[in-house]
Write a protein that holds these residues in place. Structure first.
Motif, short mmCIF file in Angstrom:
data_model
loop_
_atom_site.label_atom_id
_atom_site.label_comp_id
_atom_site.label_asym_id
_atom_site.label_seq_id
_atom_site.Cartn_x
_atom_site.Cartn_y
_atom_site.Cartn_z
N SER A 125 -3.08 -15.02 4.59
CA SER A 125 -3.61 -14.01 3.76
C SER A 125 -5.29 -13.86 3.55
CB SER A 125 -2.96 -14.37 2.24
OG SER A 125 -3.64 -13.59 1.27
N TYR A 126 -5.75 -13.03 4.14
CA TYR A 126 -7.18 -12.72 4.07
C TYR A 126 -7.39 -11.61 3.48
CZ TYR A 126 -11.78 -13.32 6.52
OH TYR A 126 -12.99 -13.63 6.71
N PRO A 127 -7.68 -11.48 2.30
CA PRO A 127 -7.80 -10.30 1.62
C PRO A 127 -8.84 -9.27 1.99
CG PRO A 127 -7.24 -11.93 0.07
CD PRO A 127 -7.48 -12.56 1.11
N PHE A 128 -9.96 -9.85 2.34
CA PHE A 128 -11.22 -9.14 2.65
C PHE A 128 -10.87 -8.20 4.02
CE2 PHE A 128 -15.12 -8.51 4.71
CZ PHE A 128 -16.05 -7.56 4.06
N ARG A 129 -10.08 -8.85 4.79
CA ARG A 129 -9.80 -8.17 6.26
C ARG A 129 -8.45 -7.71 6.48
NH1 ARG A 129 -13.93 -7.89 9.29
NH2 ARG A 129 -15.64 -9.32 8.60
N GLU A 130 -7.57 -7.63 5.30
CA GLU A 130 -6.16 -7.12 5.71
C GLU A 130 -6.24 -5.66 5.89
OE1 GLU A 130 -3.44 -8.51 5.40
OE2 GLU A 130 -3.43 -10.44 4.29
N GLU A 131 -5.35 -5.18 6.95
CA GLU A 131 -5.38 -3.82 7.39
C GLU A 131 -4.78 -3.00 6.28
OE1 GLU A 131 -3.25 -3.04 10.96
OE2 GLU A 131 -4.38 -4.61 12.16
N ASN A 132 -3.99 -3.51 5.33
CA ASN A 132 -3.50 -2.89 4.28
C ASN A 132 -3.92 -3.46 3.17
OD1 ASN A 132 -1.89 -1.96 2.09
ND2 ASN A 132 0.18 -2.89 2.70
N ALA A 133 -5.10 -3.01 2.44
CA ALA A 133 -5.66 -3.36 1.41
C ALA A 133 -4.92 -3.63 0.05
CB ALA A 133 -6.84 -2.65 0.89
N GLN A 134 -3.91 -3.15 0.03
CA GLN A 134 -3.08 -2.90 -1.12
C GLN A 134 -1.92 -4.16 -1.19
OE1 GLN A 134 -4.05 -1.24 -3.60
NE2 GLN A 134 -5.29 -0.34 -2.06
N ILE A 135 -1.90 -4.94 -0.02
CA ILE A 135 -0.86 -6.14 0.23
C ILE A 135 -1.13 -7.36 -0.79
CG2 ILE A 135 -2.09 -7.34 1.88
CD1 ILE A 135 0.47 -7.70 3.44
N THR A 136 0.08 -7.63 -1.63
CA THR A 136 0.00 -8.57 -2.63
C THR A 136 0.27 -9.90 -1.85
OG1 THR A 136 2.26 -8.59 -2.81
CG2 THR A 136 1.03 -7.04 -4.23
N GLY A 137 -0.13 -10.89 -2.57
CA GLY A 137 -0.15 -12.38 -2.08
C GLY A 137 1.41 -12.78 -1.77
N LYS A 138 2.19 -12.10 -2.37
CA LYS A 138 3.45 -12.50 -2.12
C LYS A 138 4.16 -11.98 -0.78
CE LYS A 138 8.16 -12.49 -4.36
NZ LYS A 138 9.02 -12.23 -5.34
N GLU A 139 3.58 -10.48 -0.66
CA GLU A 139 3.97 -9.79 0.39
C GLU A 139 3.56 -10.39 1.78
OE1 GLU A 139 4.24 -5.61 -1.53
OE2 GLU A 139 2.52 -6.24 -0.86
N ALA A 140 2.17 -10.78 1.50
CA ALA A 140 1.66 -11.65 2.60
C ALA A 140 2.29 -12.73 3.14
CB ALA A 140 0.10 -11.82 2.62
N ALA A 141 2.85 -13.34 2.06
CA ALA A 141 3.48 -14.89 2.35
C ALA A 141 4.72 -14.14 3.06
CB ALA A 141 4.04 -15.36 0.91
N GLU A 142 5.58 -13.17 2.56
CA GLU A 142 6.90 -12.78 3.27
C GLU A 142 6.41 -12.44 4.78
OE1 GLU A 142 9.62 -13.09 1.90
OE2 GLU A 142 9.32 -13.41 -0.09
N ARG A 143 5.46 -11.94 4.97
CA ARG A 143 5.04 -11.58 6.47
C ARG A 143 4.97 -12.96 7.27
NH1 ARG A 143 -0.72 -9.12 6.53
NH2 ARG A 143 -1.10 -11.33 5.84
N ALA A 144 4.19 -13.86 6.56
CA ALA A 144 4.30 -15.11 7.13
C ALA A 144 5.75 -15.71 7.28
CB ALA A 144 3.26 -16.13 6.46
N ILE A 145 6.40 -15.87 6.50
CA ILE A 145 7.94 -16.22 6.53
C ILE A 145 8.66 -15.33 7.38
CG2 ILE A 145 9.90 -16.26 4.93
CD1 ILE A 145 8.30 -16.74 2.80
#
Length: 452
Positions: free
Chosen positions: A190-210
């Protein structure tokens, strides 16, 4: 803070910087020291105290790097110096694996007390952060009977063969040193400044990693997930809120050991004893080093008793691990952090830096060179982008280097980092006084204005 400094806390740079003595030592170094060891500052230290470093030619530099987050209590804290002197007068080494001593036990007790969670804990001591991380993985593999280990994009975990495998950045850390240890996998951070989807939440970013872990490895094959709660060399990246808790939850659900690498972020640096405490995460294992012992070499793995006790007798250790002098320094450094409320001081530094450079960022505008100001406590970063690239956020390593060079010429030591080489990190000693801190920030602001 009621701190008595041994050296005057003022910067001074002479016209002939770097001076003749440093140039002489540079020549000697070239003939004696391996070329693979690089230094970012071309002067040689003669003395250091509080937030100031004196070189061999009479220059005085403001230290905004703390030896990469090591000298949290200053480079010559009186309590640490006293504890080291007292211990040296008795013995410098016996090897804990041969004839043990109380200092090692006392440090283990203190770490078991300070680290997050109220479960039964054990601690084992080593020398460096890389050693601690490598041994944490050894422990996780034995305890789980599994082999796969997951690290993250932008991660840095050390320079040993195994930890190079965990580290994401090739140059200068990994380039040409392979092959690396097997069964290491990488998940998206989770790199908030460089997310392609600026609206992605921390939990959603974690689900992506999972999802990456589940599809590419299989949860039942993973021994450990290892992550820096705030990434260090990768750019002082603070994951979005909810990212760490969801990863820890996933680990618990699947019998995976969750390892928090707090080598750089631990010991009051972020305004808490440990960075995971900002979101209430309780890791299974936590690795520490750097700020633990006021500059003496010491590191540790602390965690759940059943995990550390799963390793057979003799499976953990090392000749110098938990050196008695380093243990004495650690107990004194931790006492200084507590008695001087350096966690509170870290929060004060955060407020000062973010307010000041937030105003500068706004002044420079959305097309200015400051892309983001981030971090917690006195572990702070400014990420620089090319002018006019507000949407593309194009990294600007050249400008970042120019700012660091400007600061050094004016007597302020700052460190750069980041996957793209475009981040300035601020890691001042937590005992730095306001006058010296603001003087250093004045120089940094002037440097940014000069290149902006």
């Amino acid at each position: 803070m009621d701190i008595q400094y041994r050296l005057e806390q003022k910067r001074k740079v002479l016209k002939d910087f770097p001076g003749p003595r440093s140039l002489e030592l540079t020549a000697r170094r070239a003939a004696a020291v391996a070329a693979g060891v690089a230094s970012s500052v071309p002067v040689y230290v003669a003395d250091a105290d509080g937030g100031i470093i004196h070189d061999v030619d009479g220059n005085s530099f403001i230290d905004l790097g703390s030896g990469i987050a090591v000298t949290t209590v200053g480079a010559s804290d009186a309590a640490v110096v006293g504890a080291v002197k007292e211990q040296v007068e008795h013995f410098t080494h016996t090897c804990f694996m041969v004839t043990p001593y109380e200092g090692y036990v006392a440090v283990a007790e203190k770490l078991n007390e300070l680290t997050p969670g109220h479960h039964a804990k054990r601690t084992v001591l080593f020398n460096s952060g890389a050693e601690a991380v490598e041994n944490a993985i050894k422990i996780a593999r034995v305890a789980t009977g599994r082999s796969a280990v997951v690290a993250f994009d932008h991660a840095y975990h050390g320079r040993t063969n195994l930890t190079m495998g965990l580290t994401a950045k090739a140059m200068p850390y990994k380039y040409g040193f392979g092959p690396f240890a097997s069964e290491i996998y990488r998940a998206p951070m989770s790199y908030p400044f460089r997310e392609e989807n600026a609206q992605i939440t921390g939990k959603e970013a974690a689900e992506r990693a999972i999802l990456t872990m589940s599809k590419q490895i299989g949860a039942d094959q993973i021994a450990a997930i290892v992550i820096e709660p705030i990434q260090g060399e990768g750019g002082f990246i603070v994951p979005a809120e909810g990212f760490l808790p969801r990863l820890a939850e996933f680990a618990k659900e699947n019998g995976i050991v969750f390892i928090a690498d707090e080598v750089q972020s631990g010991f009051a640096r972020t305004g808490e004893w440990f960075a995971v405490q900002h979101e209430g995460v309780v890791p299974d294992l936590i690795t520490t080093a750097k700020g633990i012992a006021g500059g003496m070499p010491l590191s540790a793995v602390t965690g759940r008793a059943e995990l550390l006790d799963a390793v057979h007798g003799g499976g953990l250790g090392g000749t110098y691990g938990g050196n008695p002098v380093a243990c004495a320094a650690a107990l004194a450094a931790i006492e200084t952090m507590d008695s001087q409320d350096l966690r509170g001081r870290a929060r004060e530094i955060e407020a000062t830096v973010k307010e000041r450079f937030g105003k500068l960022q706004a002044e420079l505008g959305e097309n200015g060179i400051i892309g983001e100001i981030r971090g917690r406590g006195a572990m702070l970063a400014l990420e620089f982008v090319k002018r006019g690239s507000a949407q593309a956020k194009e990294p600007d390593a050249a400008t970042t280097k120019a700012i660091a060079d400007y600061c050094l010429k004016e007597g302020v030591i700052i460190l750069t980092c980041g996957t793209y080489g475009n981040v300035i990190r601020l890691l001042p000693p937590l005992v730095i006084n306001d006058e010296l801190l603001n003087d250093g920030l004045d120089v940094l602001e002037a440097a940014i204005r000069a290149v902006a």
